[in-house]
Design a protein around this motif. Structure first.
Motif, short mmCIF file in Angstrom:
data_model
loop_
_atom_site.label_atom_id
_atom_site.label_comp_id
_atom_site.label_asym_id
_atom_site.label_seq_id
_atom_site.Cartn_x
_atom_site.Cartn_y
_atom_site.Cartn_z
N TYR A 257 7.03 14.18 -23.94
CA TYR A 257 6.26 12.95 -23.72
C TYR A 257 7.08 11.72 -24.11
CZ TYR A 257 2.00 15.49 -22.63
OH TYR A 257 1.08 16.28 -22.02
N SER A 258 7.85 11.80 -25.21
CA SER A 258 8.62 10.63 -25.64
C SER A 258 9.64 10.26 -24.57
CB SER A 258 9.37 10.90 -26.95
OG SER A 258 8.47 11.33 -27.92
N ILE A 259 10.39 11.27 -24.10
CA ILE A 259 11.40 10.98 -23.08
C ILE A 259 10.74 10.50 -21.79
CG2 ILE A 259 13.19 12.01 -21.63
CD1 ILE A 259 14.08 13.61 -23.88
N ASN B 175 -1.92 18.96 -26.37
CA ASN B 175 -1.17 17.95 -25.62
C ASN B 175 -1.51 16.55 -26.10
OD1 ASN B 175 0.52 18.70 -23.04
ND2 ASN B 175 -1.01 20.30 -23.35
N ALA B 176 -2.81 16.32 -26.34
CA ALA B 176 -3.24 14.98 -26.76
C ALA B 176 -2.64 14.65 -28.13
CB ALA B 176 -4.75 14.90 -26.80
N LEU B 177 -2.64 15.64 -29.02
CA LEU B 177 -2.06 15.42 -30.35
C LEU B 177 -0.57 15.08 -30.23
CD1 LEU B 177 -2.36 15.71 -33.48
CD2 LEU B 177 -1.65 18.08 -33.20
N SER B 178 0.12 15.85 -29.40
CA SER B 178 1.56 15.62 -29.22
C SER B 178 1.81 14.24 -28.64
CB SER B 178 2.16 16.66 -28.28
OG SER B 178 1.76 17.93 -28.66
N LEU B 179 0.94 13.85 -27.69
CA LEU B 179 1.11 12.53 -27.06
C LEU B 179 0.93 11.43 -28.10
CD1 LEU B 179 1.43 10.71 -24.60
CD2 LEU B 179 -0.99 10.93 -24.19
N LEU B 180 -0.09 11.61 -28.96
CA LEU B 180 -0.33 10.59 -30.00
C LEU B 180 0.90 10.43 -30.88
CD1 LEU B 180 -3.96 11.04 -31.35
CD2 LEU B 180 -2.92 9.06 -30.26
N ILE B 181 1.49 11.57 -31.26
CA ILE B 181 2.66 11.50 -32.14
C ILE B 181 3.84 10.86 -31.39
CG2 ILE B 181 4.28 12.84 -33.55
CD1 ILE B 181 2.06 14.93 -33.86
N SER B 182 3.91 11.13 -30.08
CA SER B 182 5.09 10.64 -29.36
C SER B 182 5.00 9.15 -29.01
CB SER B 182 5.35 11.47 -28.11
OG SER B 182 4.23 11.44 -27.29
N LEU B 183 3.78 8.56 -29.11
CA LEU B 183 3.65 7.14 -28.75
C LEU B 183 4.59 6.23 -29.56
CD1 LEU B 183 -0.19 6.67 -28.10
CD2 LEU B 183 1.65 6.47 -26.45
N LEU C 133 1.26 -1.35 -19.43
CA LEU C 133 0.33 -0.33 -19.95
C LEU C 133 -0.11 0.66 -18.88
CD1 LEU C 133 -1.82 -2.26 -22.54
CD2 LEU C 133 0.04 -0.65 -22.93
N SER C 134 0.20 0.35 -17.61
CA SER C 134 -0.16 1.31 -16.56
C SER C 134 0.55 2.64 -16.77
CB SER C 134 0.21 0.74 -15.19
OG SER C 134 1.61 0.69 -15.07
N ILE C 135 1.58 2.61 -17.61
CA ILE C 135 2.31 3.84 -17.90
C ILE C 135 1.36 4.88 -18.50
CG2 ILE C 135 3.08 3.06 -20.17
CD1 ILE C 135 5.32 4.90 -19.96
N LEU C 136 0.35 4.39 -19.24
CA LEU C 136 -0.59 5.33 -19.88
C LEU C 136 -1.33 6.16 -18.83
CD1 LEU C 136 -1.93 3.19 -22.83
CD2 LEU C 136 -0.35 5.13 -22.90
N LEU C 137 -1.56 5.53 -17.67
CA LEU C 137 -2.22 6.28 -16.59
C LEU C 137 -1.37 7.48 -16.16
CD1 LEU C 137 -3.72 3.60 -14.19
CD2 LEU C 137 -4.91 5.26 -15.61
N TYR C 138 -0.05 7.19 -15.99
CA TYR C 138 0.86 8.28 -15.60
C TYR C 138 0.86 9.36 -16.68
CZ TYR C 138 2.98 4.89 -12.38
OH TYR C 138 3.20 3.97 -11.40
N VAL C 139 0.91 8.92 -17.93
CA VAL C 139 1.02 9.89 -19.02
C VAL C 139 -0.23 10.77 -19.07
CG1 VAL C 139 1.40 10.19 -21.47
CG2 VAL C 139 2.38 8.26 -20.33
N VAL C 140 -1.40 10.12 -18.91
CA VAL C 140 -2.63 10.91 -18.97
C VAL C 140 -2.67 11.89 -17.80
CG1 VAL C 140 -5.15 10.78 -18.79
CG2 VAL C 140 -3.91 9.20 -20.28
#
Lengths: 225, 822
Positions: free
Chosen positions: B31-33, B368-376, B394-401
């Motif tokens: 998620y970070s990359i 996945n959600a936990l990992s995403l939170l840590i990677s933010l 912030l539209s990037i969050l749409l892609y990430v979700v």
């Protein structure tokens, strides 16, 4: 309650076909306690699978509570199963990650019982099985006898009409084994039909009737009452 | 039900700590990359989309095709181009031209800002490039001949929190302007970097009326500014250095093809000079949004991006995410295999398959959600190392979700279909007997992960090799111990240049630490903005069939940069720094048709108005990076730098460099008292041309390392699972006499063979990838077999190390214990 006629089940591999049930017929009345005995590989577990509506048969008829269920799909069978049948296994089969309370609560969750009602029912049954004080423990923290009592509690919490028990005392010492048999007898007296697969003549004596099987067929039937 | 599911999930995670950590770590990396690279790509691909009606704004670039095949594709065009289009075509709403210069701006007695982007343009500049404007009450925008409009951030830089309106600024210590208005900053992701805008009218007024000797502007009430007229030849013969960038804005609903189709006819209406008439001249209409990524013309306003790099970044995003997702899916599948019994119990307790899938999906989703939170915060930190924080859309969050749901769903569905769904047909067996825990998919997963990882490693080594090649290639000059600075701005067009320059040089050469000093219009590593396609042999009619770069140098240029003279002689020192002697490089000699370098010596060529003599031929050297081929170049001895910046270069000897620099500074300060001596090392400046390559290589290296780490984590998870499954088998083999070595080999070979398969798959793909990347370099390294060898060997070695410790532990465990447990 149960009537099976000419029930057949084959297991096929690439090279050969093994007959697990060979035109097996018998019936079980409501409130009966039936023991099924026979050597390993005679088809006992296959029979229990079909009676529990977990497996299909390859022929014959299976009437449960007056309904022909042999051609029912998985969804219908699951529905009958969760409202009518409880299972007790030799190896207890409790979920290690759930507490005693949560393990017993499981069937109520899947039949959609409300939370408060679930709590009440689970407490009732745990009291009855005398393991209330262990409700917050995990299965691995209990003795074998206690684990099987939890398994029985789980099997009966939904007030099933039928309990299918697969060698329920197989992993227990004689005193714990007797306790479990007493529990099953008590449940039977309260009206629950029980079909139990066992190797133990001692346990079979708790039943009303013994069906002896060999090579997928019923060879003899002894009434004990 | 919900709390029940969550309790179960948390307990599952805690019970299998290592496996859970492995899963989460892989996802955090993924998620970070993913977020970092998506923001980077968004930034690259969103250039110039923020303008109002950006789809209607076009740059009018110039295409010239000569009969001899010579082609000029320039981002600049003639002044007349956009003016003609605007006058003749009703489809054009607005147009503007501008010329850009980099200047130093002074305000008050102390404030001074260098490298300011200053443009002279038409008053319609802000009609084409719409920005919010805060104006002075006294004058309009770009109406006052002494007025400029400056950007918000530049105003803040120059005046802090004070009101910038009506404040005076001085350009290059001479021309004084007043701030008439402030415009809203042009965002970073624009090909236009502009701090100050003034009009062409002001430019001509100051050019005509500024007294360079006295440094004052003489008031001229009779000044008249002739309105630009594209029907005069002078609008079509400006030399390239003075040509502007031309932009048009179309009326709504206009198709650019309509405009394009009319250009040829329009050009017949204007008096083009002969060389343009012969050149099959055409306009190239570039949508403003495409300039950054798709335009790679001569004379670009600034260094543009590169579609290929964006493509490579997209591929990296995809493959790294793929590796991380596969890792999660595969580890999730094996952890679900271990939970099979639990699922069976749930089924007997009345659960449906849908409910089992729901449980698996919720678990997968929560991890996945936990990992995403840590990677933010990690992604944020990564992004801000390369881009300003405000560029994050912030539209990037749409892609990430979306990606999160996709991974969570696949990671639930694959184990559900492959290991849960089909195993319950045998009913009670599953809880009564041992469960078949084989899962064929895991070999496929390992192979896919390692294929990608090896491809990334090969590309990293390949690109590293090219970087080394570029650093180590003999460039034909030596910039070691050489400093350079811009020539003093105050000296541009100043009549004192030759005298002051001579004094400066003479004083410098008395310093022990200075080997040589040279002044030139360009130095290695910097562009050569002057091009000439009209160079011809004296007394011949037609020019040579080539476009030559022109660089102004002096007699010390070759010595300062250690450039080899291969024929003839060097330029000789001139008191006024000007002569009609020139040097040419080997490529130019060839393009002029000389059979050898010696043949060129003494020949005369016409450069503009001057007939010049070729005094010497120098060995070809790389004036710019190895991305570019060496161009034919003429080195003329004149210091006419026009309006562009020139350079002073100082070659120092190795003793006491710091001391020498401070001595040079003293001389500079005495001769050019109002300008600071700012210097750079030539070597570093040349290397900075590879900054974007290095950044890309950095991203690739990190991605490859992280992909390898994730692949190894996945492999470790799978090994642990398989060894656990085979403990009884291992014990029986040991009891039957197998040695520790035999057992380790048996366990390792199972996975290593799949890593080997991955290696074979990765060779052609990585070869293709690296080859495609190298196409961008005029001079490139070879793709040797050992690159693949190293990548394969490293992957296998790392994979072996990962699994061997576990294999060793299993092979040396007490067999009795395992058998007893069974």
């Amino acid at each position: 309650m149960i009537k099976i006629t000419d029930l057949e089940k084959y297991y096929k591999t690439e090279e050969l076909q093994t007959i697990a049930l060979n035109k097996l017929s018998f019936d079980v009345k409501k409130g009966e306690f039936v023991a099924i005995m026979g050597p390993s590989g005679c088809g006992k577990s296959t029979l229990l699978n079909i009676l529990g509506m977990l497996d299909d048969s390859d022929g014959g008829s299976f009437i449960f509570n007056g309904e022909e269920v042999i051609h029912y799909n998985e969804r219908k069978r699951a529905n009958i199963r969760k409202h009518n049948i409880g299972f007790v296994f030799q190896s207890f089969n409790l979920i290690d990650q759930l507490t005693v309370f949560e393990n017993v609560e499981l069937p109520l969750i899947y039949t959609g019982v409300k939370k408060a009602e679930r709590k009440k029912k689970v407490h009732e049954v745990l009291e009855k099985m005398q393991i209330m004080h262990r409700r917050k423990h995990f299965p691995q923290q209990l003795s074998g006898g206690q684990q099987q009592r939890v398994a029985v509690a789980r099997a009966v919490v939904n007030n099933p009409k039928l309990i299918l028990a697969d060698e329920p005392t197989g992993n227990l010492d004689s005193s714990n084994g007797n306790e479990v048999m007493d529990l099953l007898t008590e449940l039977n007296k309260q009206g629950t039909t029980i079909i139990m697969v066992t190797h133990s003549e001692h346990d079979a004596k708790f039943s009303h009737r013994i069906i002896r099987m060999l090579d997928g067929q019923k060879v003899i039937e002894n009434s004990l009452i | 039900m919900k709390s029940h599911i969550i309790n179960t999930i948390i307990r599952n995670l805690v019970k299998k700590k290592f496996l859970s950590l492995t899963k989460i770590l892989g996802l955090i990396i993924g998620y970070s990359i993913f977020m970092f690279l998506v923001v980077k790509i968004q930034h690259e691909t969103n250039y110039d989309q923020f303008w109002n009606h950006s789809e209607s704004v076009y740059r009018v670039a110039l295409d010239l095709k000569y009969e001899n095949g010579e082609q000029v594709k320039s981002a600049k065009n003639f002044h007349g181009a956009s003016e003609l289009l605007n006058l003749e075509l009703p489809e054009i709403l607005n147009h503007c031209n501008f010329n850009k210069d980099v200047v130093t701006i002074f305000s008050g007695s102390t404030q001074k800002i260098q490298d300011v982007d200053f443009v002279f343009s038409d008053p319609s500049f802000f009609d084409v490039f719409e920005r919010k404007i805060i104006k002075s009450e006294n004058t309009g925008v770009l109406k006052n001949i002494h007025g400029v409009v400056i950007s918000q951030s530049f105003a803040h830089k120059l005046f802090g929190n004070e009101n910038p309106l009506n404040k005076e600024i001085t350009v290059n210590e001479g021309w004084k302007f007043v701030v008439d208005a402030v415009f809203e900053d042009i965002p970073d992701n624009s090909h236009l970097k502009i701090d100050v805008v003034a009009t062409y009218k002001s430019l001509f007024y100051y050019m005509r009326n500024f007294d360079n000797t006295r440094q004052i502007l003489i008031d001229n009430p009779n000044f008249t500014y002739k309105q630009p007229d594209p029907y005069t030849v002078r609008r079509w013969r400006t030399p390239v250095a003075y040509r502007p960038y031309c932009y048009i804005k179309l009326k709504e609903g206009t198709n650019i093809n309509t405009v394009e189709s009319k250009v040829a006819a329009l050009l017949t209406k204007v008096p083009l000079p002969q060389n343009l008439k012969d050149s099959n001249m055409a306009f190239n209409f570039q949508p403003i949004k495409d300039i950054h990524l798709k335009s790679n013309l001569d004379h670009e306003i600034s260094a543009n991006g590169n579609t290929k790099q964006v493509l490579f970044l997209s591929i990296i995003i995809f493959v790294v995410l793929f590796v991380c997702a596969i890792n999660f899916i595969s580890l999730n599948t094996i952890s679900n295999l271990e939970l099979l019994k639990n699922y069976a119990i749930r089924l007997f307790s009345g659960a449906t398959y849908t409910q089992i899938f729901q449980l698996m999906f919720v678990e997968s989703f929560l991890i996945n959600a936990l990992s995403l939170l840590i990677s933010l915060p990690i992604a944020y930190a990564l992004i801000t190392t390369q881009l300003p924080a405000h560029t994050i859309d912030l539209s990037i969050l749409l892609y990430v979700v979306f990606v999160l749901i996709l991974i969570a769903f696949s990671a639930a569905l694959i184990p559900f279909l492959s290991v849960v769904k089909n195993r319950f047909t045998s009913g009670l067996k599953i809880v009564g007997q041992k469960i078949n825990q084989n899962w064929r998919g895991q070999k496929l997963m390992v192979t896919a992960q390692f294929s990608i990882t090896i491809i990334l490693i090969v590309c990293t080594i390949g690109i590293y090799k090219q970087m080394q090649f570029m650093m180590q290639t003999d460039l034909g000059f030596n910039g070691k111990q050489t400093l350079f600075s811009f020539s003093p701005m105050t000296m541009n067009q100043h009549p004192d240049i030759p005298v002051k320059l001579s004094t400066f040089r003479n004083e410098l050469l008395t310093l022990k630490g200075v080997n040589s000093f040279s002044t030139s219009s360009s130095i290695p590593g910097q562009t050569t903005p002057r091009l000439n396609n009209q160079v011809k042999a004296v007394h011949t009619a037609g020019p040579f069939p080539a476009t030559f770069n022109e660089v102004s140098i002096d007699d010390a240029y070759l010595k300062t940069y250690n450039i080899k003279l291969i024929a003839g002689e060097n330029l000789s020192f001139q008191n006024d720094w000007v002569s009609n002697d020139i040097l040419i490089n080997q490529t130019a000699a060839k393009d002029m048709g000389f059979l050898s370098a010696n043949n060129a010596i003494g020949n005369r060529v016409t450069l503009g108005k001057h007939d010049c003599t070729i005094r010497g031929v120098i060995e070809d050297y790389h004036h710019t990076s190895l991305h570019n081929a060496i161009k034919p170049t003429i080195y003329a001895q004149n210091i006419r730098w026009d309006h562009s910046v020139g350079y002073y270069s100082f070659q120092l000897n190795s003793d006491n460099v710091t001391g020498t620099i401070s001595q040079i500074t003293q001389i500079w300060n005495r001769l050019y008292p109002k300008e600071e001596f700012i210097y750079n090392f030539s070597e570093a400046s040349f290397a900075s041309q590879y900054e974007s390559d290095q950044k890309f290589n950095q991203i690739l290296t990190y991605s490859a390392c992280l992909a390898l780490l994730v692949s190894c984590l996945g492999l470790l998870g799978l090994t642990l699972f398989n060894i656990k499954k085979r403990l009884k088998e291992i014990s029986i083999r040991k009891v039957s006499g197998a040695s520790v070595k035999q057992i380790i080999i048996m366990l390792n070979i199972d996975f290593i063979k799949w890593v080997l398969v991955a290696f074979v798959i990765s060779i052609p793909i990585s070869w293709y990838a690296i080859n495609t990347w190298l196409e961008d370099f005029a001079y490139r390294t070879s793709i040797d077999w050992w690159i693949f060898g190293i990548a394969g060997f490293a992957s296998i070695l790392i994979a072996l190390t990962t699994i061997s410790w576990q294999s060793f532990k299993a092979a040396t465990s007490n067999p009795v214990k395992a058998l007893k447990e069974e």
